[in-house]
Motif scaffolding. Structure first.
Motif, PDB file in Angstrom:
ATOM      1  N   GLN A  78      -8.267   8.062  10.008  1.00  0.00           N
ATOM      2  CA  GLN A  78      -8.270   8.976  11.149  1.00  0.00           C
ATOM      3  C   GLN A  78      -6.974   8.865  11.952  1.00  0.00           C
ATOM      4  O   GLN A  78      -6.530   9.839  12.553  1.00  0.00           O
ATOM      5  N   ARG A  79      -6.396   7.683  11.947  1.00  0.00           N
ATOM      6  CA  ARG A  79      -5.131   7.464  12.676  1.00  0.00           C
ATOM      7  C   ARG A  79      -3.911   7.765  11.817  1.00  0.00           C
ATOM      8  O   ARG A  79      -2.800   7.506  12.228  1.00  0.00           O
ATOM      9  N   GLU A  80      -4.157   8.260  10.574  1.00  0.00           N
ATOM     10  CA  GLU A  80      -3.096   8.569   9.616  1.00  0.00           C
ATOM     11  C   GLU A  80      -2.317   7.324   9.212  1.00  0.00           C
ATOM     12  O   GLU A  80      -1.109   7.356   9.003  1.00  0.00           O
ATOM     13  N   VAL A  81      -3.043   6.213   9.124  1.00  0.00           N
ATOM     14  CA  VAL A  81      -2.480   4.942   8.674  1.00  0.00           C
ATOM     15  C   VAL A  81      -3.069   4.662   7.298  1.00  0.00           C
ATOM     16  O   VAL A  81      -4.270   4.805   7.086  1.00  0.00           O
ATOM     17  N   GLU A  82      -2.217   4.273   6.348  1.00  0.00           N
ATOM     18  CA  GLU A  82      -2.666   3.981   4.994  1.00  0.00           C
ATOM     19  C   GLU A  82      -3.136   2.538   4.907  1.00  0.00           C
ATOM     20  O   GLU A  82      -2.943   1.748   5.831  1.00  0.00           O
ATOM     21  N   PHE A  83      -3.742   2.185   3.783  1.00  0.00           N
ATOM     22  CA  PHE A  83      -4.286   0.849   3.577  1.00  0.00           C
ATOM     23  C   PHE A  83      -3.961   0.381   2.166  1.00  0.00           C
ATOM     24  O   PHE A  83      -4.009   1.158   1.217  1.00  0.00           O
ATOM     25  N   ARG A  84      -3.628  -0.905   2.050  1.00  0.00           N
ATOM     26  CA  ARG A  84      -3.360  -1.486   0.738  1.00  0.00           C
ATOM     27  C   ARG A  84      -3.952  -2.892   0.664  1.00  0.00           C
ATOM     28  O   ARG A  84      -3.765  -3.703   1.566  1.00  0.00           O
ATOM     29  N   SER A  85      -4.681  -3.149  -0.426  1.00  0.00           N
ATOM     30  CA  SER A  85      -5.188  -4.482  -0.709  1.00  0.00           C
ATOM     31  C   SER A  85      -4.516  -4.953  -1.995  1.00  0.00           C
ATOM     32  O   SER A  85      -4.654  -4.318  -3.043  1.00  0.00           O
ATOM     33  N   LEU A  86      -3.801  -6.058  -1.928  1.00  0.00           N
ATOM     34  CA  LEU A  86      -2.974  -6.498  -3.047  1.00  0.00           C
ATOM     35  C   LEU A  86      -3.789  -6.972  -4.244  1.00  0.00           C
ATOM     36  O   LEU A  86      -3.520  -6.579  -5.379  1.00  0.00           O
ATOM     37  N   MET A  87      -4.790  -7.814  -4.027  1.00  0.00           N
ATOM     38  CA  MET A  87      -5.534  -8.393  -5.155  1.00  0.00           C
ATOM     39  C   MET A  87      -6.397  -7.364  -5.882  1.00  0.00           C
ATOM     40  O   MET A  87      -6.556  -7.427  -7.097  1.00  0.00           O
ATOM     41  N   GLU A  88      -6.967  -6.415  -5.150  1.00  0.00           N
ATOM     42  CA  GLU A  88      -7.819  -5.406  -5.777  1.00  0.00           C
ATOM     43  C   GLU A  88      -7.036  -4.169  -6.209  1.00  0.00           C
ATOM     44  O   GLU A  88      -7.613  -3.236  -6.753  1.00  0.00           O
ATOM     45  N   SER A  89      -5.745  -4.157  -5.950  1.00  0.00           N
ATOM     46  CA  SER A  89      -4.872  -3.026  -6.298  1.00  0.00           C
ATOM     47  C   SER A  89      -5.383  -1.704  -5.729  1.00  0.00           C
ATOM     48  O   SER A  89      -5.416  -0.695  -6.410  1.00  0.00           O
ATOM     49  N   ILE A  90      -5.812  -1.754  -4.487  1.00  0.00           N
ATOM     50  CA  ILE A  90      -6.240  -0.528  -3.802  1.00  0.00           C
ATOM     51  C   ILE A  90      -5.109  -0.126  -2.871  1.00  0.00           C
ATOM     52  O   ILE A  90      -4.645  -0.914  -2.049  1.00  0.00           O
ATOM     53  N   ASP A  91      -4.666   1.108  -3.015  1.00  0.00           N
ATOM     54  CA  ASP A  91      -3.561   1.626  -2.211  1.00  0.00           C
ATOM     55  C   ASP A  91      -3.883   3.073  -1.865  1.00  0.00           C
ATOM     56  O   ASP A  91      -3.807   3.951  -2.729  1.00  0.00           O
TER      57      ASP A  91
END
Length: 187
Positions: free
Chosen positions: A85-98
């Motif tokens: 909602q704030r137009e901020v992305e998210f990344r989790s390194l170990m699960e390879s979620i980007d």
């Protein structure tokens, strides 16, 4: 676009170095990595709050693993939703979620769908359990303070023995308010 890192270690014996090293290797500036030394169950995370305040549209919040950010899958989905909602992305390194990539967004939405499905199943099982208990004659809630026999006894004591409500309540070991509610048929 700035990469903002967040790390969390549960105890003082744990060292955040592994997480911080992974975050810097992913491109986070050391001055933009926020580290909490607090259990995951805690609702207050001062460093996460500081990172949250720093994040701007176009930034990416980076964590080493999903469990470092959210207390539960539901909480994690909520936090990532708020980031979106704030137009901020998210990344989790170990699960390879980007979430900056279509595949990452799909993966995260699958997690969110599974969490919603799990909540729906719990709700259905709870409703079915309550219905089954009701069919067997069980009702939920607190047990009545006075039985039907005790209510009749209280009425007799007040009418025939001319005892006050205070005295009857003391004999039955309930409050006067409970006694009045029972006599009026509310409890």
């Amino acid at each position: 676009m700035t990469l903002i890192g967040y790390a969390r270690v549960s105890t003082l014996e744990q060292d955040e170095a592994l997480q911080v090293d992974a975050l810097t290797a992913a491109g986070c500036d050391l001055s933009r990595i926020y580290v909490d030394h607090i259990t995951g169950a805690s609702t207050t995370r001062p460093e996460l709050d500081r990172a949250w305040d720093y994040l701007r549209p176009g930034d990416t919040l980076v964590v080493w693993r999903l469990d470092r950010l959210g207390r539960s899958l539901k909480h994690l989905v909520q936090l990532v939703g708020e980031l979106g909602q704030r137009e901020v992305e998210f990344r989790s390194l170990m699960e390879s979620i980007d979430t900056t990539t279509p595949t990452g967004r799909l993966t995260f939405h699958l997690f969110a769908s599974i969490a919603e499905f799990e909540r729906d199943l719990i709700r259905e099982r709870t409703a079915a359990g309550l219905a089954a208990a009701k069919a067997r004659g069980r009702v939920g809630g607190r047990p009545k303070a006075l039985s039907a026999t005790q209510v009749e006894q209280a009425r007799r004591m007040m009418s025939e023995d001319n005892l006050s409500a205070t005295d009857v309540a003391a004999v039955l070991r309930v409050s006067r308010a409970t006694l009045y509610r029972a006599i009026q048929g509310e409890t």
